[in-house]
Design a protein around this motif. Structure first.
Motif, PDB file in Angstrom:
ATOM      1  N   VAL A 146       0.832  -1.196   0.000  1.00  0.00           N
ATOM      2  CA  VAL A 146       0.000   0.000   0.000  1.00  0.00           C
ATOM      3  C   VAL A 146       0.873   1.256   0.000  1.00  0.00           C
ATOM      4  CG1 VAL A 146      -1.803   1.248   1.245  1.00  0.00           C
ATOM      5  CG2 VAL A 146      -1.856  -1.243   1.148  1.00  0.00           C
ATOM      6  N   SER A 147       1.926   1.233   0.792  1.00  0.00           N
ATOM      7  CA  SER A 147       2.842   2.383   0.837  1.00  0.00           C
ATOM      8  C   SER A 147       3.489   2.613  -0.516  1.00  0.00           C
ATOM      9  CB  SER A 147       3.909   2.151   1.907  1.00  0.00           C
ATOM     10  OG  SER A 147       3.319   2.037   3.188  1.00  0.00           O
ATOM     11  N   ALA A 148       3.799   1.514  -1.216  1.00  0.00           N
ATOM     12  CA  ALA A 148       4.400   1.654  -2.548  1.00  0.00           C
ATOM     13  C   ALA A 148       3.411   2.288  -3.517  1.00  0.00           C
ATOM     14  CB  ALA A 148       4.858   0.285  -3.052  1.00  0.00           C
ATOM     15  N   LEU A 149       2.142   1.906  -3.417  1.00  0.00           N
ATOM     16  CA  LEU A 149       1.125   2.499  -4.289  1.00  0.00           C
ATOM     17  C   LEU A 149       1.030   4.013  -4.077  1.00  0.00           C
ATOM     18  CD1 LEU A 149      -1.842  -0.018  -4.130  1.00  0.00           C
ATOM     19  CD2 LEU A 149      -0.484   0.582  -6.130  1.00  0.00           C
ATOM     20  N   GLU A 150       1.169   4.450  -2.854  1.00  0.00           N
ATOM     21  CA  GLU A 150       1.041   5.872  -2.553  1.00  0.00           C
ATOM     22  C   GLU A 150       2.170   6.697  -3.173  1.00  0.00           C
ATOM     23  OE1 GLU A 150      -1.174   6.363   1.633  1.00  0.00           O
ATOM     24  OE2 GLU A 150       0.673   5.191   1.764  1.00  0.00           O
ATOM     25  N   ARG A 151       3.224   6.030  -3.591  1.00  0.00           N
ATOM     26  CA  ARG A 151       4.332   6.749  -4.223  1.00  0.00           C
ATOM     27  C   ARG A 151       4.312   6.616  -5.749  1.00  0.00           C
ATOM     28  NH1 ARG A 151       6.743   4.781   0.555  1.00  0.00           N
ATOM     29  NH2 ARG A 151       7.395   2.839  -0.416  1.00  0.00           N
ATOM     30  N   ASP A 152       3.283   5.976  -6.292  1.00  0.00           N
ATOM     31  CA  ASP A 152       3.205   5.806  -7.737  1.00  0.00           C
ATOM     32  C   ASP A 152       2.647   7.079  -8.395  1.00  0.00           C
ATOM     33  OD1 ASP A 152       3.116   3.992 -10.186  1.00  0.00           O
ATOM     34  OD2 ASP A 152       1.049   4.719 -10.067  1.00  0.00           O
ATOM     35  N   GLY A 153       3.290   7.519  -9.478  1.00  0.00           N
ATOM     36  CA  GLY A 153       2.905   8.758 -10.132  1.00  0.00           C
ATOM     37  C   GLY A 153       1.506   8.737 -10.710  1.00  0.00           C
ATOM     38  N   VAL A 154       1.152   7.669 -11.455  1.00  0.00           N
ATOM     39  CA  VAL A 154      -0.174   7.573 -12.055  1.00  0.00           C
ATOM     40  C   VAL A 154      -1.249   7.540 -10.979  1.00  0.00           C
ATOM     41  CG1 VAL A 154      -1.690   6.141 -13.468  1.00  0.00           C
ATOM     42  CG2 VAL A 154       0.713   6.421 -14.108  1.00  0.00           C
ATOM     43  N   PHE A 155      -1.003   6.764  -9.949  1.00  0.00           N
ATOM     44  CA  PHE A 155      -1.981   6.660  -8.867  1.00  0.00           C
ATOM     45  C   PHE A 155      -2.198   8.010  -8.191  1.00  0.00           C
ATOM     46  CE2 PHE A 155      -3.186   5.789  -4.474  1.00  0.00           C
ATOM     47  CZ  PHE A 155      -4.290   4.973  -4.665  1.00  0.00           C
ATOM     48  N   ASN A 156      -1.127   8.764  -7.987  1.00  0.00           N
ATOM     49  CA  ASN A 156      -1.239  10.053  -7.319  1.00  0.00           C
ATOM     50  C   ASN A 156      -1.899  11.120  -8.187  1.00  0.00           C
ATOM     51  OD1 ASN A 156      -0.286   9.891  -4.611  1.00  0.00           O
ATOM     52  ND2 ASN A 156       1.754   9.492  -5.407  1.00  0.00           N
ATOM     53  N   SER A 157      -2.058  10.852  -9.487  1.00  0.00           N
ATOM     54  CA  SER A 157      -2.746  11.821 -10.346  1.00  0.00           C
ATOM     55  C   SER A 157      -4.259  11.759 -10.159  1.00  0.00           C
ATOM     56  CB  SER A 157      -2.406  11.549 -11.814  1.00  0.00           C
ATOM     57  OG  SER A 157      -2.939  10.305 -12.237  1.00  0.00           O
ATOM     58  N   LEU A 158      -4.746  10.704  -9.492  1.00  0.00           N
ATOM     59  CA  LEU A 158      -6.179  10.585  -9.242  1.00  0.00           C
ATOM     60  C   LEU A 158      -6.611  11.574  -8.158  1.00  0.00           C
ATOM     61  CD1 LEU A 158      -6.479   6.697  -9.124  1.00  0.00           C
ATOM     62  CD2 LEU A 158      -7.187   8.198 -10.994  1.00  0.00           C
ATOM     63  N   PRO A 159      -7.873  11.960  -8.141  1.00  0.00           N
ATOM     64  CA  PRO A 159      -8.377  12.817  -7.070  1.00  0.00           C
ATOM     65  C   PRO A 159      -8.229  12.129  -5.716  1.00  0.00           C
ATOM     66  CG  PRO A 159      -9.931  12.726  -8.890  1.00  0.00           C
ATOM     67  CD  PRO A 159      -8.890  11.683  -9.168  1.00  0.00           C
ATOM     68  N   LEU A 160      -8.029  12.909  -4.678  1.00  0.00           N
ATOM     69  CA  LEU A 160      -7.805  12.369  -3.341  1.00  0.00           C
ATOM     70  C   LEU A 160      -8.914  11.423  -2.883  1.00  0.00           C
ATOM     71  CD1 LEU A 160      -6.199  12.215  -0.742  1.00  0.00           C
ATOM     72  CD2 LEU A 160      -7.339  14.319   0.025  1.00  0.00           C
TER      73      LEU A 160
END
Length: 571
Positions: A435-449
């Protein structure tokens, strides 16, 4: 009845107490009391001022009966100070077995208290010392072993303790001695047979198992501390809730306060250190000392290249899922990532393909970094099927994993098997690294909070749901050894747990959910007449249909809903 009984009377804080002592202890105590009276009389003379010279005269100390010991031994006042901090700690269930051994008349065996680190072995010893009558505590000693100590050192010190009247001896970290496995028979054959009560403890569980098979065969009582069930996690540490057990369960903290921060499973890095030091080194140290290192078998090459710990890490990460050779040989990828992506794509309320659009390579790299796992291209030694099978064998001997059964209907072939980890906190912290790794992914972080938060919560919920199911399966199997506990799979759907009683030819069917709400979807398989008929044909009369979940007990459509924490507490 013409029998004489002795009691030791103590006065403390204005209260008087008496403790029963045996005749041997009474004889020693009489001599001590006589000597004390002589010293008290001499002290009064010195304090009277009859002779100025005498007031400044100090009697030379009597030589200690424990002087010249080769190992570190605690006794007397030092032993009292050692055990005092745990006086108010709650006790594990296995404490009763330790107490029974200490006061059992049988003196022909030794007791082995073993398990992985941070599972309460030394605390159990300190607790039994706290509960001893003063006369017994005065005849007790705690020996702390170092890697430089030998059985010759221990033998010499035990003879000194024996001659000084010591009866109860606790030897901690005994597996650190390089010659322990080959010479462990010294303890039951010489000292236990002469009346000493000896308790051996240590973290190298495998070393004790090797000793039990040879030197201590049929001359020891074994108490294993590694598995800490939910009811003990709750009662001993005072921490309630299945989610807390999922996050941190598997080890004991000193007091239970601030357990999350204190737990070895608080972070992936600390959990990795635990795997290396408590599990991998446990296996390596024991194999190195057993039969002069000739028992490494196919793992020797990995050990000599310094990659055995990495291989064990790979196995541990995947241990709650099917254990296969590919776990070690393929380039590492997390099972949780693929399962979560599939589930999110077909979510009925808010389907999303966000996990299909992330940078999977970057996520995998983050997981590798967190878990310190080597890819196949980074391995100096190829990992083959024989390595996988041997690591699996040793992890089971350590009680770190337990094999569970999945029966396939209509039973065309043998049942499948999967391994469940007995330390859920170790499993969860590795999943949380994903889960922590996902939070550092660029594409994932482009989604709305809000969408990011929903996805992360869905992933964590799935992880907790799967772990809740496997915890229930594991604890039910261990609590009911005469029953057969398994999953029952159909072409479509499954019963999460079936408990079959071969003596009465009956079975109970269970669905296990992490939810705290009762919804029809949870009981659809239990209400499927065809599936129930198949189960009844194979495993006898159905005595109950249950959904275990985090809500309150209730009945719906003939299905009994039970709170999962109450269920685990009652096993």
């Amino acid at each position: 009845r013409d029998r004489l009984y002795y009691y030791h009377r103590l006065s403390s804080g204005g209260k008087r107490r008496e403790f029963y002592i045996d005749a041997e202890t009474a004889s020693v105590m009489k001599e001590q009391i006589s000597r004390r009276r002589e010293l008290e009389k001499e002290l009064r003379q010195l304090e009277s001022g009859a002779a100025r010279e005498e007031r400044h005269y100090k009697m030379p100390p009597a030589p200690s009966p424990l002087s010249g010991l080769r190992t570190y031994v605690r006794a007397g006042a030092e032993l009292e100070r050692f055990c005092a901090p745990v006086r108010d700690y709650r006790k594990r269930a296995c404490y009763a077995r330790l107490k029974d051994f200490i006061y059992d008349a049988d003196t022909e065996k030794v007791l082995i208290l073993y398990g992985l680190r941070r599972t309460g072995k030394t605390t159990l010893i300190r607790q039994i010392l706290c509960d001893m009558a003063p006369a017994d505590l005065a005849r007790s000693a705690f020996m702390q072993m170092k890697s430089s100590d030998t059985l010759a050192d221990v033998n010499a010190d035990l003879r000194v303790l024996e001659s000084a009247g010591f009866r109860y001896v606790f030897i901690d970290e005994v597996t650190l001695m390089r010659d322990f496995i080959g010479g462990a028979a010294l303890f039951p054959d010489i000292f236990a047979a002469s009346g000493m009560k000896i308790v051996l403890s240590g973290t190298d569980s495998l070393g004790f198992l090797f000793s039990e098979d040879e030197q201590l065969f049929d001359r020891c009582v074994m108490i294993h501390t590694t598995f800490i069930p939910y009811r003990e996690f709750e009662s001993v540490l005072g921490i309630r809730g299945i989610d807390e057990y999922i996050r941190y369960g598997g080890t004991m903290s000193l007091s239970g306060r601030s357990y999350g921060e204190d737990s070895v499973f608080a972070t992936a890095e600390r959990a990795g250190d635990y795997v290396d030091n408590a599990i991998a080194k446990n296996i390596q140290h024991s194999l190195q000392l057993y039969q002069a290192g000739e028992h490494f078998r196919g793992l020797r090459e990995l050990y000599e290249m310094g990659e055995l710990a990495s291989a064990i890490n790979r196995v541990v990460e995947d241990m709650n899922h099917r254990f296969t050779v590919e776990t070690l040989t393929r380039t590492f990828r997390s099972n949780d990532l693929g399962i979560s992506a599939s589930n999110l794509r077909r979510d009925r309320e808010a389907p999303t393909d966000v996990l299909d659009r992330i940078d999977a390579g970057a996520v995998t790299a983050e997981i590798k970094k967190a878990l310190d796992i080597l890819d196949i291209g980074e391995q100096s030694v190829a990992v083959g099927p024989e390595h996988a099978e041997q690591i699996r064998e040793y992890l089971r001997l350590l009680d770190l994993v337990v094999e569970m059964e999945a029966v396939n209907f209509p039973g065309a072939g043998p049942a499948d098997h999967f391994d469940v980890m007995t330390q859920p906190g170790l499993r969860y912290v590795q999943a949380d690294a994903l889960v922590s790794a996902l939070e550092r992914d660029g594409v994932f972080n482009s989604l709305p909070l809000p969408e990011r938060a929903a996805v992360l919560e869905r992933i964590r919920s799935e992880i907790r749901g799967r772990m809740t199911e496997e915890i229930v399966l594991l604890e039910t199997k261990l609590a009911r050894p005469k029953a057969r506990v398994f999953r029952l799979r159909f072409a479509v759907g499954e019963f999460d747990m079936v408990v079959y009683d071969p003596s009465s030819l009956t079975c109970a069917l269970y669905e296990i959910k992490h939810s705290d709400a009762a919804v029809p979807e949870q009981r659809r398989h239990l209400l499927d007449a065809e599936k129930c008929a198949a189960a009844e044909h194979l495993f006898g009369t159905i005595t109950g249909k249950y959904v275990l979940y985090r809500g309150k007990d209730t009945d719906l459509d003939g299905v009994r809903y039970l709170n999962v924490e109450e269920y685990l507490r009652g096993l």
